[in-house]
Design an enzyme around this catalytic site. Structure first.
Site, PDB file in Angstrom:
ATOM      1  N   LYS A 155       1.003  -1.137   0.047  1.00  0.00           N
ATOM      2  CA  LYS A 155       0.073  -0.157   0.058  1.00  0.00           C
ATOM      3  C   LYS A 155       0.919   1.244   0.149  1.00  0.00           C
ATOM      4  CE  LYS A 155      -4.308  -1.676   1.864  1.00  0.00           C
ATOM      5  NZ  LYS A 155      -5.370  -1.404   2.921  1.00  0.00           N
ATOM      6  N   LYS A 182      -8.967 -12.078 -11.421  1.00  0.00           N
ATOM      7  CA  LYS A 182     -10.173 -12.212 -10.428  1.00  0.00           C
ATOM      8  C   LYS A 182     -11.130 -10.991 -10.779  1.00  0.00           C
ATOM      9  CE  LYS A 182     -10.033 -12.646  -5.972  1.00  0.00           C
ATOM     10  NZ  LYS A 182      -9.514 -12.902  -4.584  1.00  0.00           N
ATOM     11  N   LYS A 234     -13.702  -4.733  -8.594  1.00  0.00           N
ATOM     12  CA  LYS A 234     -14.641  -3.629  -8.918  1.00  0.00           C
ATOM     13  C   LYS A 234     -13.645  -2.567  -9.434  1.00  0.00           C
ATOM     14  CE  LYS A 234     -12.809  -1.572  -4.655  1.00  0.00           C
ATOM     15  NZ  LYS A 234     -12.394  -1.933  -3.321  1.00  0.00           N
TER      16      LYS A 234
END
Ligand code: TRP
Length: 337
Positions: free
Chosen positions: A117, A199, A202
């Site tokens: 991150k 996969k 969104k």
């Protein structure tokens, strides 16, 4: 005391960072409803965790409640599960602080999620992103959870939670239950309709079917689904050679309960032009009651608020007991009111 207290405690946090999609539903959430028979289940919207990445405030507020509504619509019954919003139980932040003082800089530095991150958000590597695992440990330990269902990406955080709990118990005596990872029964692994080697996610809205998508959008997404450039053009389960078709077959199988053999027979001699819309239709019908229920709950703000109010009350009752014990053990003066 009701008999739920005899059940083992299961707990999971969900970041309100996006709407639920078919991959989340068929891969995981669908199975959660049944867990309540066996476990005393706590699920919360981890809104404090979500703040570690810059959010649009109105969006975050909307998602925290609307996502909760979607989980309820997927079968998480608020009568059988404790559903709440993390920030409503202030004990999370308080124990999070304490546990920060029992978590080592070196341990936090080794977390792969922190490394990923911070690489992705180089302009905002804040302290919360770094100490995220201590807050997550607080989430879990407050409820003396026996089990935490974990996917691959959260395994390391759960391990650290166990280390923190053990360290604290070694210093102050038995305080926290040391939780075990729970490997959930996995449903189908649903891939993107547009790029069947990835996969469903969104971040790729064309390849992703959201639970709240309108039927016509779902139909369009399936009609455009990538099949395979083989010449046989037949519906056959061969995930290596034909990942697009295999993905559509998994989806069709999950929503209809039909086996791959049955599906191959059903579409024998029919091309992808028949198969793709048929999968779309089956998904539309499967999601219809979920979407309608989610929309109904989203519109019923009073109901939604009663669910998370009641949830926070139940959660806080447990959380407060643990926090009180911890404050006492570390030497804080007992609160006079
Ligand atoms: N870190 C988890 C995620 O990103 C969310 C989470 C927060 C969580 N607190 C938790 C999961 C406690 C399990 C238990 O998916």
């Amino acid at each position: 005391m009701d008999n739920t207290t005899a059940k083992k405690v299961m707990l999971s946090g969900i970041q309100p960072s996006g709407d639920l999609h078919l991959g989340n539903y068929l891969g995981a959430v669908k199975n959660w409803a049944d867990l309540a028979d066996e476990f005393d289940c706590y699920y919360f919207m981890a809104d404090l965790h979500t703040l570690t990445v810059r959010q649009n405030p109105a969006e975050l507020r909307r998602r925290s409640t609307q996502q909760l509504a979607q989980y309820i619509a997927c079968g998480l019954d608020p009568e059988k599960n404790t559903l709440f919003i993390q920030s409503h139980v202030h004990e999370h932040a308080e124990l999070g602080w304490i546990l920060n003082c029992y978590t080592m800089f070196g341990e936090l530095s080794r977390m792969t999620q922190f490394k990923d991150k911070s690489a992705k958000n180089a302009e905002n590597v804040n302290g919360g992103l770094f100490t995220y695992p201590s807050l997550m440990a607080a989430d879990i330990l407050l409820y003396q959870a026996d089990f935490v269902p974990v996917g691959e990406d959260q395994k390391q955080h759960c391990e650290l939670t166990r280390d923190i709990a053990t360290r604290f118990n070694n210093i102050y005596g038995e305080t926290f239950k040391v939780p075990e990872p729970y490997i959930p029964k996995v449903g189908a692994r649903i891939m993107s309709l547009g790029a069947p080697n990835n996969k469903m996610s969104k971040s790729d809205p064309q390849g992703c079917v959201f639970l709240l998508d309108k039927p016509e959008d779902i139909a369009r997404k399936f009609k455009r689904a990538v099949t395979d450039s083989d010449t046989e053009h037949c519906v056959r389960y061969a995930p290596q050679e034909k990942p697009g078709v295999a993905n559509l077959m998994s989806i069709y199988s999950s929503v209809t309960g039909k086996s791959f053999d049955e599906i191959e027979r059903e579409f024998d001699g029919k091309g992808y032009g028949v198969f793709k819309p048929a999968v779309g239709e089956a998904v539309i019908e499967h999601l219809r009651p979920i979407r309608e229920e989610a929309e109904r709950i989203i519109a019923d703000k009073a109901y939604l608020s009663s669910v998370y109010t009641e949830g926070a009350r139940k959660a806080q009752y447990i959380a407060r007991k643990t926090l009180r014990k911890v404050y006492k053990k570390v030497g804080l003066v007992e609160k006079p009111f």
